[in-house]
Design a protein around this motif. Structure first.
Motif, short mmCIF file in Angstrom:
data_model
loop_
_atom_site.label_atom_id
_atom_site.label_comp_id
_atom_site.label_asym_id
_atom_site.label_seq_id
_atom_site.Cartn_x
_atom_site.Cartn_y
_atom_site.Cartn_z
N SER A 69 0.81 -1.22 0.00
CA SER A 69 0.00 0.00 0.00
C SER A 69 0.84 1.27 0.00
O SER A 69 0.33 2.36 -0.28
CB SER A 69 -0.91 0.04 1.23
N TYR A 70 2.14 1.13 0.32
CA TYR A 70 3.01 2.29 0.41
C TYR A 70 4.36 2.00 -0.24
O TYR A 70 4.79 0.85 -0.34
CB TYR A 70 3.26 2.69 1.87
N LEU A 71 5.02 3.08 -0.65
CA LEU A 71 6.34 3.01 -1.28
C LEU A 71 7.20 4.07 -0.61
O LEU A 71 6.75 5.20 -0.41
CB LEU A 71 6.18 3.33 -2.77
N GLN A 72 8.43 3.71 -0.22
CA GLN A 72 9.34 4.72 0.34
C GLN A 72 10.55 4.87 -0.58
O GLN A 72 11.03 3.90 -1.16
CB GLN A 72 9.77 4.38 1.76
N VAL A 73 11.00 6.11 -0.70
CA VAL A 73 12.18 6.42 -1.51
C VAL A 73 13.06 7.39 -0.72
O VAL A 73 12.58 8.10 0.16
CB VAL A 73 11.80 7.05 -2.87
N SER A 74 14.33 7.41 -1.07
CA SER A 74 15.26 8.39 -0.52
C SER A 74 15.65 9.31 -1.66
O SER A 74 16.05 8.84 -2.72
CB SER A 74 16.50 7.70 0.04
N THR A 75 15.55 10.60 -1.44
CA THR A 75 15.83 11.55 -2.51
C THR A 75 17.30 11.96 -2.52
O THR A 75 18.03 11.71 -1.56
CB THR A 75 14.98 12.82 -2.34
N GLY A 76 17.70 12.59 -3.60
CA GLY A 76 19.06 13.10 -3.73
C GLY A 76 19.36 14.21 -2.74
O GLY A 76 20.51 14.52 -2.46
N SER A 77 18.31 14.81 -2.17
CA SER A 77 18.51 15.85 -1.15
C SER A 77 18.42 15.26 0.26
O SER A 77 18.21 15.97 1.23
CB SER A 77 17.49 16.98 -1.33
N TYR A 78 18.57 13.94 0.37
CA TYR A 78 18.62 13.21 1.63
C TYR A 78 17.34 13.37 2.46
O TYR A 78 17.39 13.65 3.64
CB TYR A 78 19.87 13.57 2.44
N ARG A 116 13.66 11.25 3.19
CA ARG A 116 12.89 10.02 3.04
C ARG A 116 11.45 10.43 2.74
O ARG A 116 10.86 11.23 3.46
CB ARG A 116 12.95 9.21 4.33
N GLN A 117 10.90 9.89 1.65
CA GLN A 117 9.53 10.22 1.28
C GLN A 117 8.73 8.94 1.14
O GLN A 117 9.23 7.94 0.63
CB GLN A 117 9.49 11.01 -0.02
N VAL A 118 7.48 8.99 1.60
CA VAL A 118 6.58 7.83 1.55
C VAL A 118 5.36 8.22 0.73
O VAL A 118 4.80 9.30 0.91
CB VAL A 118 6.17 7.39 2.97
N LEU A 170 2.63 10.75 1.61
CA LEU A 170 2.17 10.60 2.99
C LEU A 170 3.08 11.44 3.88
O LEU A 170 4.30 11.27 3.85
CB LEU A 170 2.22 9.13 3.39
N VAL A 171 2.49 12.34 4.66
CA VAL A 171 3.31 13.21 5.51
C VAL A 171 3.02 13.01 6.99
O VAL A 171 3.73 13.56 7.83
CB VAL A 171 3.12 14.70 5.13
#
Length: 132
Positions: free
Chosen positions: A8-17, A19-21, A30-31
Motif C-alpha cells: 500500500s506504500y512506497l518509500q524512496v530516498s531523494t538526492g537531497s537526503y 525520506r519520502q513515503v 504521505l506526511v
C-alpha cells in the motif's frame, strides 16, 4: 525504493537526503509521521529514517553511506560506504552511533548491497563502484 508488506506504500530516498513515503496506487505523498511509523516494510534499502539512525558514525557526512539492505529475517542490516567498508548492524538501530556487529573492508566504494536467503543461511553480495 521499498514497498510496504501490504504493497500500500512506497518509500524512496531523494538526492537531497529526504525520506519520502507515497500511497500506492494514487502516488499521494504521505506526511503523517504517526502513520509512517506504523508501516511494516517488506524490504528496507534506505539509509534514511529513524530505523537506521545508528548507521551514521560521529564524523559521517550525508554522502558517506551509500547503500543499505535489511536481511529477509528483518533482524540484520548491512551498509556500504565511500570508504569501502561493509558493516553489519542489528535492525532496527534507532540509537545514534551504534557499534557494528561485523565489518569488512573492501578496496572500493560500495554502492549496492543485497542479501540472499537460502534456507537458514544468508549470503551477501557486494557491488563495488565501477570508477572507470
Amino acid at each position: 525504493m521499498d514497498f510496504s508488506a501490504d504493497s500500500s506504500y512506497l518509500q524512496v530516498s531523494t538526492g537531497s537526503y529526504k525520506r519520502q513515503v507515497y500511497e500506492v496506487p494514487s502516488g499521494k505523498q504521505l506526511v503523517d509521521q504517526a502513520v509512517i511509523d506504523r508501516i511494516t516494510w517488506a524490504t528496507w534499502t534506505s539509509v534514511l529514517g529513524d530505523e537506521v539512525i545508528g548507521i551514521w558514525s560521529r564524523h559521517a557526512e550525508k554522502a558517506d553511506v551509500n547503500c543499505a539492505c535489511v536481511s529477509h529475517s528483518g533482524i540484520n542490516l548491512v551498509t556500504g560506504d565511500d570508504f569501502g567498508m561493509v558493516k553489519l548492524f542489528d535492525f532496527p538501530c534507532p540509537e545514534k552511533f551504534v557499534r557494528t556487529c561485523f565489518c569488512i573492508i573492501t578496496t572500493s566504494t560500495v554502492d549496492i548491497m543485497v542479501f540472499y536467503c537460502f534456507s537458514r543461511r544468508h549470503m551477501m553480495e557486494i557491488f563495488p563502484s565501477l570508477n572507470l
